[in-house]
Design a protein around this motif. Structure first.
Motif, PDB file in Angstrom:
ATOM      1  N   SER A  89      -8.339  -1.566 -11.268  1.00 49.21           N
ATOM      2  CA  SER A  89      -8.504  -0.041 -11.060  1.00 49.21           C
ATOM      3  C   SER A  89      -7.319   0.788 -11.736  1.00 49.21           C
ATOM      4  O   SER A  89      -7.063   1.281 -10.794  1.00 49.21           O
ATOM      5  CB  SER A  89      -9.423   0.378 -10.414  1.00 49.21           C
ATOM      6  OG  SER A  89      -8.847   0.209  -8.775  1.00 49.21           O
ATOM      7  N   TYR A  90      -7.993   2.859 -11.636  1.00 51.93           N
ATOM      8  CA  TYR A  90      -6.999   3.343 -11.813  1.00 51.93           C
ATOM      9  C   TYR A  90      -6.408   3.968 -10.518  1.00 51.93           C
ATOM     10  O   TYR A  90      -5.572   4.155 -10.219  1.00 51.93           O
ATOM     11  CB  TYR A  90      -7.279   4.883 -12.447  1.00 51.93           C
ATOM     12  CG  TYR A  90      -7.432   4.163 -13.627  1.00 51.93           C
ATOM     13  CD1 TYR A  90      -6.559   4.656 -15.488  1.00 51.93           C
ATOM     14  CD2 TYR A  90      -8.827   3.917 -14.619  1.00 51.93           C
ATOM     15  CE1 TYR A  90      -6.699   3.540 -16.314  1.00 51.93           C
ATOM     16  CE2 TYR A  90      -9.269   4.355 -15.917  1.00 51.93           C
ATOM     17  CZ  TYR A  90      -8.298   4.096 -16.623  1.00 51.93           C
ATOM     18  OH  TYR A  90      -8.344   3.258 -18.413  1.00 51.93           O
ATOM     19  N   ILE A  91      -7.665   3.604  -8.857  1.00 43.93           N
ATOM     20  CA  ILE A  91      -6.464   4.829  -8.465  1.00 43.93           C
ATOM     21  C   ILE A  91      -7.394   3.197  -6.977  1.00 43.93           C
ATOM     22  O   ILE A  91      -8.046   2.818  -7.150  1.00 43.93           O
ATOM     23  CB  ILE A  91      -7.471   5.755  -7.980  1.00 43.93           C
ATOM     24  CG1 ILE A  91      -7.709   6.844  -8.599  1.00 43.93           C
ATOM     25  CG2 ILE A  91      -7.417   6.164  -6.221  1.00 43.93           C
ATOM     26  CD1 ILE A  91      -8.112   8.404  -8.394  1.00 43.93           C
ATOM     27  N   ASP A  92      -6.874   2.735  -6.391  1.00 41.00           N
ATOM     28  CA  ASP A  92      -6.689   2.406  -4.972  1.00 41.00           C
ATOM     29  C   ASP A  92      -6.760   2.811  -3.778  1.00 41.00           C
ATOM     30  O   ASP A  92      -5.809   3.775  -3.901  1.00 41.00           O
ATOM     31  CB  ASP A  92      -5.158   1.234  -5.258  1.00 41.00           C
ATOM     32  CG  ASP A  92      -5.597   0.319  -5.918  1.00 41.00           C
ATOM     33  OD1 ASP A  92      -6.490   0.188  -6.630  1.00 41.00           O
ATOM     34  OD2 ASP A  92      -4.675  -0.267  -6.387  1.00 41.00           O
ATOM     35  N   PHE A  93      -7.172   2.749  -2.729  1.00 38.62           N
ATOM     36  CA  PHE A  93      -7.253   3.305  -1.967  1.00 38.62           C
ATOM     37  C   PHE A  93      -7.768   2.486  -0.649  1.00 38.62           C
ATOM     38  O   PHE A  93      -8.449   1.716   0.015  1.00 38.62           O
ATOM     39  CB  PHE A  93      -8.409   4.077  -1.360  1.00 38.62           C
ATOM     40  CG  PHE A  93      -8.762   5.421  -0.031  1.00 38.62           C
ATOM     41  CD1 PHE A  93      -7.875   7.082   0.796  1.00 38.62           C
ATOM     42  CD2 PHE A  93      -9.715   4.788   0.786  1.00 38.62           C
ATOM     43  CE1 PHE A  93      -7.296   7.118   1.121  1.00 38.62           C
ATOM     44  CE2 PHE A  93      -9.398   5.213   2.400  1.00 38.62           C
ATOM     45  CZ  PHE A  93      -8.425   6.683   2.155  1.00 38.62           C
ATOM     46  N   GLY A  94      -6.510   2.123   0.562  1.00 35.29           N
ATOM     47  CA  GLY A  94      -6.864   1.532   2.050  1.00 35.29           C
ATOM     48  C   GLY A  94      -5.940   1.718   2.762  1.00 35.29           C
ATOM     49  O   GLY A  94      -5.394   3.306   3.049  1.00 35.29           O
ATOM     50  N   PHE A 124      -2.315   4.053  -0.958  1.00 30.61           N
ATOM     51  CA  PHE A 124      -2.882   4.784  -1.714  1.00 30.61           C
ATOM     52  C   PHE A 124      -1.628   4.656  -3.239  1.00 30.61           C
ATOM     53  O   PHE A 124      -0.343   4.983  -2.980  1.00 30.61           O
ATOM     54  CB  PHE A 124      -2.756   6.687  -1.655  1.00 30.61           C
ATOM     55  CG  PHE A 124      -3.113   7.347  -3.309  1.00 30.61           C
ATOM     56  CD1 PHE A 124      -4.330   7.338  -3.997  1.00 30.61           C
ATOM     57  CD2 PHE A 124      -2.127   8.090  -4.537  1.00 30.61           C
ATOM     58  CE1 PHE A 124      -5.028   8.204  -4.290  1.00 30.61           C
ATOM     59  CE2 PHE A 124      -2.882   8.184  -5.298  1.00 30.61           C
ATOM     60  CZ  PHE A 124      -3.850   8.566  -5.512  1.00 30.61           C
ATOM     61  N   GLY A 125      -3.529   4.188  -4.379  1.00 26.28           N
ATOM     62  CA  GLY A 125      -2.031   3.171  -5.384  1.00 26.28           C
ATOM     63  C   GLY A 125      -2.840   3.795  -6.169  1.00 26.28           C
ATOM     64  O   GLY A 125      -3.993   4.307  -6.607  1.00 26.28           O
ATOM     65  N   PHE A 126      -1.665   4.334  -7.596  1.00 25.67           N
ATOM     66  CA  PHE A 126      -1.861   5.223  -8.609  1.00 25.67           C
ATOM     67  C   PHE A 126      -1.674   4.291  -9.869  1.00 25.67           C
ATOM     68  O   PHE A 126      -0.410   3.803  -9.741  1.00 25.67           O
ATOM     69  CB  PHE A 126      -2.400   6.609  -9.105  1.00 25.67           C
ATOM     70  CG  PHE A 126      -2.259   7.199 -10.374  1.00 25.67           C
ATOM     71  CD1 PHE A 126      -3.627   7.404 -10.304  1.00 25.67           C
ATOM     72  CD2 PHE A 126      -1.759   7.662 -11.469  1.00 25.67           C
ATOM     73  CE1 PHE A 126      -4.221   7.770 -11.200  1.00 25.67           C
ATOM     74  CE2 PHE A 126      -1.782   8.463 -12.265  1.00 25.67           C
ATOM     75  CZ  PHE A 126      -3.346   8.270 -12.847  1.00 25.67           C
TER      76      PHE A 126
END
Length: 281
Positions: A89-94, A124-126
């Protein structure tokens, strides 16, 4: 050299004229002295274009027909060759956490200084780059990799920050009446590698690993706002495993780091883990 070039051009011209004079349905066959044949025929699946058959292999140069105009058999072949998108995915949030730190080198009064507020330790991952390929023609299995920018925030549960003193990461009490929060932040460049199993158009599972570099880190607490880019001794090289699952546009993921968060011998040994959601838009 010039003579050979002229002969080659003349030969190509003769071949082109001969091809133009022939019926495309019958094709034109050229045979070399050793028996190798080259056949040029009309590509019947397209309104314009041609194919070349060499040694039993056919290379098609197609025309400009749209997908809807293709014969059913060709549509099926093109569906198998469609671009595999993968599920990075484009954005990861955890949310981040530490495994149980080893405080054996610290005084009992310092034990627990790495306790976190997990609900405020944000990941946060982009994913700025992504490439995917199918491992079978139906796309049931695939491979995906890319380049990710990753921010990890570790919010301390106690009224402390950390600093490096005499080669060792130690807790430092925060003395202020307006204390709000204290955290450690790292910034990394990661390369994820995922192998995927697609059970339907909407349901998938993937697992693999990641590796990267922690290119920046700092500690910060409020108030007043105080920020330091030294003294945390973060391990530069990081690697671990990752897994993902999704149904339609709902993805979940989990990461576990194999490398210690801090450089060996400088802080309590602990690893990081993350659980969260992904946004595949």
């Amino acid at each position: 050299m010039m003579k050979k070039t002229l002969i080659s051009l003349a030969l190509c011209y003769c071949m082109a004229m001969a091809a133009a004079a022939q019926n495309y349905d019958e094709g034109v066959v050229y045979e070399s002295e050793n028996g190798q044949r080259i056949r040029i025929t009309e590509d019947k699946n397209f309104s314009s274009g041609f194919s070349i058959s060499i040694g039993g292999y056919e290379v098609a140069f197609t025309g400009s027909e749209t997908f809807d105009e293709l014969p059913p058999a060709e549509k099926r072949r093109m569906r198998y060759r469609k671009r595999y998108r993968g599920h990075l995915s484009y954005i990861d949030f955890g949310f981040n956490g530490f495994t149980s730190p080893n405080y054996s080198a610290y005084a009992p009064s310092d034990h627990g200084f790495l306790d976190l507020r997990n609900g405020k330790s944000i990941y946060f991952g982009f994913n700025i780059l992504k490439t995917s390929t199918a491992l079978d023609r139906r796309g049931n299995f695939g491979f995906t990799t890319g380049l990710s920018l990753v921010w990890r925030n570790y919010s301390f549960d106690h009224r402390i920050t950390i600093d490096k003193q005499a080669g060792k990461v130690v807790p430092v009490d925060i003395v202020t009446n307006n204390f709000k929060k204290s955290k450690l932040t790292t910034f990394s460049l990661n390369v994820p590698i995922l192998f995927e199993a697609n059970f339907s158009r909407h349901l998938f599972l993937s697992a693999g690993g990641y590796a990267g570099l922690a290119v920046g880190s700092h500690t910060k607490y409020k108030a007043p706002k105080t920020k330091s880019r030294s003294g945390n001794s973060i391990e530069m090289f990081e690697y671990g495993i990752t897994a993902r699952a999704g149904f339609r546009h709902m993805y979940v993921f989990g990461n576990y780091g194999f490398n210690p968060v801090f450089k060996s011998g400088t802080a309590p040994k602990t690893n990081t883990y993350t659980v969260g959601f992904s946004f595949p838009f």
